[in-house]
Enzyme design. Structure first.
Site, PDB file in Angstrom:
ATOM      1  N   CYS A 105      18.390   3.160 130.471  1.00  0.00           N
ATOM      2  CA  CYS A 105      17.242   2.383 130.026  1.00  0.00           C
ATOM      3  C   CYS A 105      15.901   3.037 130.364  1.00  0.00           C
ATOM      4  O   CYS A 105      14.873   2.647 129.811  1.00  0.00           O
ATOM      5  CB  CYS A 105      17.294   0.977 130.611  1.00  0.00           C
ATOM      6  SG  CYS A 105      18.851   0.112 130.267  1.00  0.00           S
ATOM      7  N   HIS A 244      10.546  -2.316 129.805  1.00  0.00           N
ATOM      8  CA  HIS A 244      11.921  -2.306 129.290  1.00  0.00           C
ATOM      9  C   HIS A 244      12.383  -3.747 129.135  1.00  0.00           C
ATOM     10  O   HIS A 244      12.178  -4.579 130.024  1.00  0.00           O
ATOM     11  CB  HIS A 244      12.826  -1.554 130.263  1.00  0.00           C
ATOM     12  CG  HIS A 244      14.281  -1.732 129.978  1.00  0.00           C
ATOM     13  ND1 HIS A 244      14.815  -1.597 128.711  1.00  0.00           N
ATOM     14  CD2 HIS A 244      15.323  -2.052 130.797  1.00  0.00           C
ATOM     15  CE1 HIS A 244      16.105  -1.832 128.771  1.00  0.00           C
ATOM     16  NE2 HIS A 244      16.443  -2.111 130.016  1.00  0.00           N
ATOM     17  N   ASN A 274      18.794  -6.413 125.117  1.00  0.00           N
ATOM     18  CA  ASN A 274      18.578  -5.163 125.836  1.00  0.00           C
ATOM     19  C   ASN A 274      19.126  -4.004 125.009  1.00  0.00           C
ATOM     20  O   ASN A 274      20.332  -3.861 124.845  1.00  0.00           O
ATOM     21  CB  ASN A 274      19.291  -5.233 127.190  1.00  0.00           C
ATOM     22  CG  ASN A 274      19.091  -3.979 128.031  1.00  0.00           C
ATOM     23  OD1 ASN A 274      18.630  -2.947 127.554  1.00  0.00           O
ATOM     24  ND2 ASN A 274      19.464  -4.061 129.293  1.00  0.00           N
TER      25      ASN A 274
END
Length: 325
Positions: A105, A244, A274
């Site tokens: 990520c 993020h 996500n």
């Protein structure tokens, strides 16, 4: 720049059909309502190509104008070759430099730093950076703790040399002492793919949620403070925060510490979930499309991920459209 998300949408209500969960449970704990999942015949390079073509069109460039192609991803088409090689070839840019970054990520933040360094040092003039993931391919859809979290998508941006410097500062870090906190156990040399590994479900994402949550908030805050100090700025000079998109509660905790008003934080987790390395460029692309970011705005990118890894980049937005006019 540009973004792409697969056509298939999976809602919280869809999960109710095969998991012991509910829309309310998912929304309260994550802030997610929907996520996009790739079709069976879609690979990460397919998503990357769609976003890359959009970014090239937006920049008024051809693939041949790009000197280097970088993809941040943990879901490559193959373990090797690099998915960026496939992307460049499909765009008709065979012979150009191309490589992947595998830092989960944190991928887009690391990618911005690497690409900016290559440009600032004079190695390349233009780089196409893509964050792209098909996490639905490696998530256990019967595991309530992870199945609801992850989506697929891609975001792409063209970076090029300019007399005005956009890259102001960064802070990158990693701690690999406990990889099992967030990892895909099977598929590498430590635990090759075998029948027993597959039977045990080791090919899927494993995450220790509570540990990740605690790490995420502290790492985002620390990375932000260090990056801003290196840039000679304070948090009140941030025009937009692009975090993020892992969990709405994580974002809210970081925003509370930074004392930023909601309108200056770019959040789209309700729509995409996500998407790992793709989450920041997708959110940024949406804001650019909506003309929310103006020339000269200070934008802070911050994230965390498997590794464990973390990073923040302080960026001064420059509109290359006006620069070329």
């Amino acid at each position: 720049m540009a973004r792409y998300a697969p056509a298939r949408v999976v809602t919280n209500e869809d999960f109710e059909k095969w998991l012991d969960t509910s829309d309310e449970w998912i929304t309260v704990r994550t802030g997610m309502k929907r996520r996009h999942w790739a079709a069976e015949d879609q690979a990460t390079s397919d998503l990357a190509i769609a976003a890359a073509k959009g970014a090239l069109t937006d920049a008024g460039l051809q693939a041949s104008d790009i000197d280097c192609f970088i993809i941040a991803t943990v879901t490559p088409d193959y373990l090797f070759p690099a998915t960026a090689c496939i992307l460049a070839a499909k765009l008709g840019a065979v012979g150009k430099a191309a490589f992947d970054l595998s830092i989960a990520c944190s991928g887009f933040i690391y990618g911005l730093t690497v690409a900016s360094g290559l440009i600032r040092s004079g190695v390349y003039k233009r780089i196409l950076l893509v964050g792209a993931e098909t996490l639905s391919k490696i998530v256990n859809k019967s595991d309530r703790s992870t199945a609801i979290l992850f989506g697929d998508g891609a975001g792409a941006v063209v970076l090029e040399a300019s007399e005005r410097d956009s890259y102001l500062a960064a802070e990158l870090g990693a701690d690999g002492s406990t990889p099992q906190t967030l990892f895909q156990q099977s598929g590498g040399s430590r635990c090759p793919v075998t029948h027993s590994a597959i039977d045990a479900g080791l090919q899927y994402i494993h995450m220790e949620g509570r540990e990740v949550f605690k790490f995420a908030v502290t790492s985002m805050i620390s990375a932000t403070d260090i990056a801003l100090a290196r840039a000679g700025l304070d948090r009140h000079e941030i025009k937009f925060l692009v975090p993020h998109q892992a969990n709405r509660r994580i974002i809210d905790a970081a925003v509370k510490y930074l004392e930023l008003p909601p309108e200056r934080v770019l959040v789209n987790i309700a729509e995409y979930g996500n998407t790992s390395a793709a989450s920041i460029p997708i959110a940024l692309a949406e804001a650019v499309e909506a003309h929310r970011i103006a020339d000269g705005d200070v934008v802070l990118f911050v994230g965390f991920g498997a590794g464990l890894s973390w990073g923040a980049v302080v960026w001064r937005w420059h509109d290359y459209h006006s620069e070329r006019e």
